[in-house]
Enzyme design. Structure first.
Site, mmCIF file in Angstrom:
data_model
loop_
_atom_site.group_PDB
_atom_site.id
_atom_site.type_symbol
_atom_site.label_atom_id
_atom_site.label_comp_id
_atom_site.label_asym_id
_atom_site.label_seq_id
_atom_site.Cartn_x
_atom_site.Cartn_y
_atom_site.Cartn_z
ATOM 1 N N GLY A 133 -19.674 7.776 5.883
ATOM 2 C CA GLY A 133 -19.980 7.629 4.456
ATOM 3 C C GLY A 133 -21.444 7.979 4.259
ATOM 4 O O GLY A 133 -21.808 9.079 3.848
ATOM 5 N N ARG A 134 -22.311 7.031 4.666
ATOM 6 C CA ARG A 134 -23.756 7.165 4.492
ATOM 7 C C ARG A 134 -24.294 8.512 4.987
ATOM 8 O O ARG A 134 -25.070 9.168 4.297
ATOM 9 C CB ARG A 134 -24.441 6.034 5.256
ATOM 10 C CG ARG A 134 -25.938 5.968 5.026
ATOM 11 C CD ARG A 134 -26.604 5.037 6.038
ATOM 12 N NE ARG A 134 -25.928 3.778 6.200
ATOM 13 C CZ ARG A 134 -26.190 2.675 5.510
ATOM 14 N NH1 ARG A 134 -27.116 2.682 4.588
ATOM 15 N NH2 ARG A 134 -25.522 1.561 5.747
ATOM 16 N N CYS A 151 -35.423 -10.288 -13.168
ATOM 17 C CA CYS A 151 -36.091 -11.592 -13.189
ATOM 18 C C CYS A 151 -36.024 -12.287 -11.836
ATOM 19 O O CYS A 151 -35.520 -13.413 -11.735
ATOM 20 C CB CYS A 151 -35.464 -12.452 -14.271
ATOM 21 S SG CYS A 151 -35.475 -11.610 -15.851
HETATM 22 N N1 LLP Z 1 -15.191 2.689 7.664
HETATM 23 C C1 LLP Z 1 -15.128 1.378 7.355
HETATM 24 C C2 LLP Z 1 -13.934 0.630 7.681
HETATM 25 C C3 LLP Z 1 -16.204 0.755 6.719
HETATM 26 O O1 LLP Z 1 -16.139 -0.528 6.425
HETATM 27 C C4 LLP Z 1 -17.354 1.525 6.397
HETATM 28 C C5 LLP Z 1 -18.489 0.907 5.725
HETATM 29 C C6 LLP Z 1 -17.364 2.889 6.734
HETATM 30 C C7 LLP Z 1 -16.274 3.431 7.375
HETATM 31 C C8 LLP Z 1 -18.533 3.788 6.424
HETATM 32 O O2 LLP Z 1 -19.682 3.422 7.080
HETATM 33 P P1 LLP Z 1 -20.990 4.363 6.974
HETATM 34 O O3 LLP Z 1 -20.673 5.659 7.687
HETATM 35 O O4 LLP Z 1 -21.265 4.583 5.539
HETATM 36 O O5 LLP Z 1 -22.035 3.576 7.645
HETATM 37 N N2 LLP Z 1 -23.621 -1.628 1.687
HETATM 38 C C9 LLP Z 1 -24.164 -1.417 3.016
HETATM 39 C C10 LLP Z 1 -23.217 -0.654 3.915
HETATM 40 C C11 LLP Z 1 -21.858 -1.306 4.023
HETATM 41 C C12 LLP Z 1 -20.900 -0.541 4.885
HETATM 42 C C13 LLP Z 1 -19.514 -0.999 4.640
HETATM 43 N N3 LLP Z 1 -18.530 -0.318 5.400
HETATM 44 C C14 LLP Z 1 -25.501 -0.696 2.900
HETATM 45 O O6 LLP Z 1 -25.916 -0.372 1.796
HETATM 46 O O7 LLP Z 1 -26.153 -0.467 3.910
#
Ligand code: LLP
Length: 437
Positions: free
Chosen positions: A300-301, A366
């Site tokens: 994702g990221r 706030c």
């Molecule tokens: N697969 C599953 C099952 C997940 O739970 C996640 C992310 C991903 C893939 C994707 O992960 P990535 O490649 O994006 O790291 N809100 C937090 C990140 C939460 C991630 C949740 N799950 C932040 O802003 O750092």
């Protein structure tokens, strides 16, 4: 002493240079303006207002393609929670990626985008019956089950042959922030490998006539830097595959690939990852004499983070006892990540230069904790009306945005080849009022 502290003490004015690796591909300086996707930031702010989340389409697409190139035999599944936006799903579909959704709402967005259901995977440690029904009705290809209750519920709702994967907790530390570490024991995700729960659930799913076990899933966390954590995960997962005695066709390794947020941080070594992880996968399968499952990854990221830049307008500057506070027209409602995970960001003033000194960029909400970036270098005469640009805001910003203090959420504006267009519009007060009775 940090660089921000050092520079003002020596009265240093730095030449404008763009921090390497943080900004969308092709971002350049034009004088003091910042050109993203061929569009000057000053123009974007004037046309769409601030705060404004800018997203460079070419960067998103090229990062998606990089995964396909690095892992040509794998299925690459975009984790839509990082940037839930139908237009982005269309880009992913066009590039040949699959999609991971985790609620009925995300199914609805995927449906609106016309994303092919046979390439959608449903996730989540809790799926309500509405989530499951929406996914089944849309015909999503695989559902990753995460509790016994869910297996039972899905077993009765699903038609014959619904493919499922079982989420396994491999007991691997991803060395990331505790709030986003999901591979260790004793947290809410998955079935524990060490306790034998994962093995038990594999056999339970196999017994359900309406379900078909397609594979195993694990996700050890987000913003993961160490490939060694991924290698260890694969080693353990293949051990489980060997001990369960059931043919496992797919191994979903989840997401988590880190993105650089600050100058000097490096991008995730995708080719190193693919060589090392595929090496371990093939080696362990050979040792255990099991067929090699097809690998899935869920980035994702790493696909969208560095494609995003948020523009803010400075509203006020205040000198504290030791710090200068630069207050902007957004804050924790469009970026709660510093408050949630202690995340750090770089900030750049757009439109002019000047002698730099340390400042703390704060939001309009706030709470004293509404700080966007601490100890960043801005011109010492920074003043209200100035435009600030914050890179690496493409992932989990639009997704985590809220209406705290009834502040309207910013738009997402896609840029490409000199053309800018909103792909999610700015929220209005009418939107806010619509829900109230
Ligand atoms: N697969 C599953 C099952 C997940 O739970 C996640 C992310 C991903 C893939 C994707 O992960 P990535 O490649 O994006 O790291 N809100 C937090 C990140 C939460 C991630 C949740 N799950 C932040 O802003 O750092």
């Amino acid at each position: 002493m940090t660089l921000a502290e050092l520079l003002p003490s020596i009265g240093c004015s730095t030449e404008p240079v763009l921090e390497e690796g943080l900004w969308p591909d092709g971002t350049r300086l034009d004088g003091a303006d910042l050109v993203i996707g061929g569009v000057p930031a000053t123009q974007l702010a004037a046309r769409f207002g601030t705060p404004c989340q800018v997203l460079d389409e070419r960067t998103v697409r090229s990062r998606a393609r990089a995964f396909l190139r690095a892992l040509p035999d794998a299925e690459v599944v975009f984790a839509d929670k990082s940037l839930p936006c139908p237009e982005v799903y269309r880009w992913m579909a066009a590039e040949g990626l699959s999609l991971d959704v985790s609620s009925a709402g995300e199914v609805a967005l995927a449906r609106a985008a016309g994303f092919p259901a046979w390439r959608i995977v449903l996730h989540g440690n809790v799926k309500t019956s509405e989530d499951l029904k929406a996914a089944l009705e849309h015909g999503v290809s695989r559902i990753v089950v995460d509790s016994f209750d869910e297996i039972a519920q899905l077993g009765s709702l699903a038609r014959h042959g619904q493919e499922v994967m079982i989420r396994v907790t491999p007991g691997v530390d991803a060395h990331t922030h505790a709030a986003i570490a999901t591979g260790v024991e004793d947290q809410k995700f998955g079935f524990s490998l060490a306790s034998g729960a994962a093995l038990e659930e594999i056999l339970r799913v196999v017994e359900q006539p309406s379900l078909r076990l397609a594979g195993l899933h694990c996700h050890i966390g987000s913003q993961v830097r160490h490939v060694a954590s991924y290698e260890e995960t694969v080693r353990r997962m293949v051990g489980l595959i060997a001990s369960c005695g059931v043919r496992i066709e797919q191994l979903d390794r989840g997401g988590g690939f880190c993105a650089p947020y600050l100058p000097g941080e490096s991008s995730f070594d995708l080719f190193g990852f693919s060589q090392r992880v595929l090496g371990v996968l093939h080696y362990e399968c050979a040792v255990h004499r099991v067929p090699v499952p097809r690998l899935l990854v869920e980035p994702g990221r790493s696909i969208v983070a560095n494609a995003g830049v948020t523009l803010y307008r400075v509203c006020a500057v205040k000198r504290g006892v030791t710090r200068t506070f630069v207050a902007v027209d957004g804050g924790m409602s469009d970026n709660p990540r510093p408050a949630l995970y202690g995340a750090k960001y770089a900030v750049r003033l757009v439109g002019r230069g000047g002698k730099l000194r340390s400042a703390t960029v704060v939001g309009r909400h706030c709470e004293a904790g509404d700080v966007l970036a601490e100890d960043v270098l801005l011109p010492s005469d920074v003043h209200s009306g100035d435009l600030l640009a914050v890179p690496v805001t493409g992932a989990y910003h639009h997704a985590l945005a809220s209406n705290y203090n009834q502040v309207c959420r910013p738009p997402v504006v896609a840029v490409r080849d000199g053309v800018a267009r909103p792909i999610a519009r700015r929220e209005t007060e009418e939107d806010l009022l619509r829900r109230h009775v």
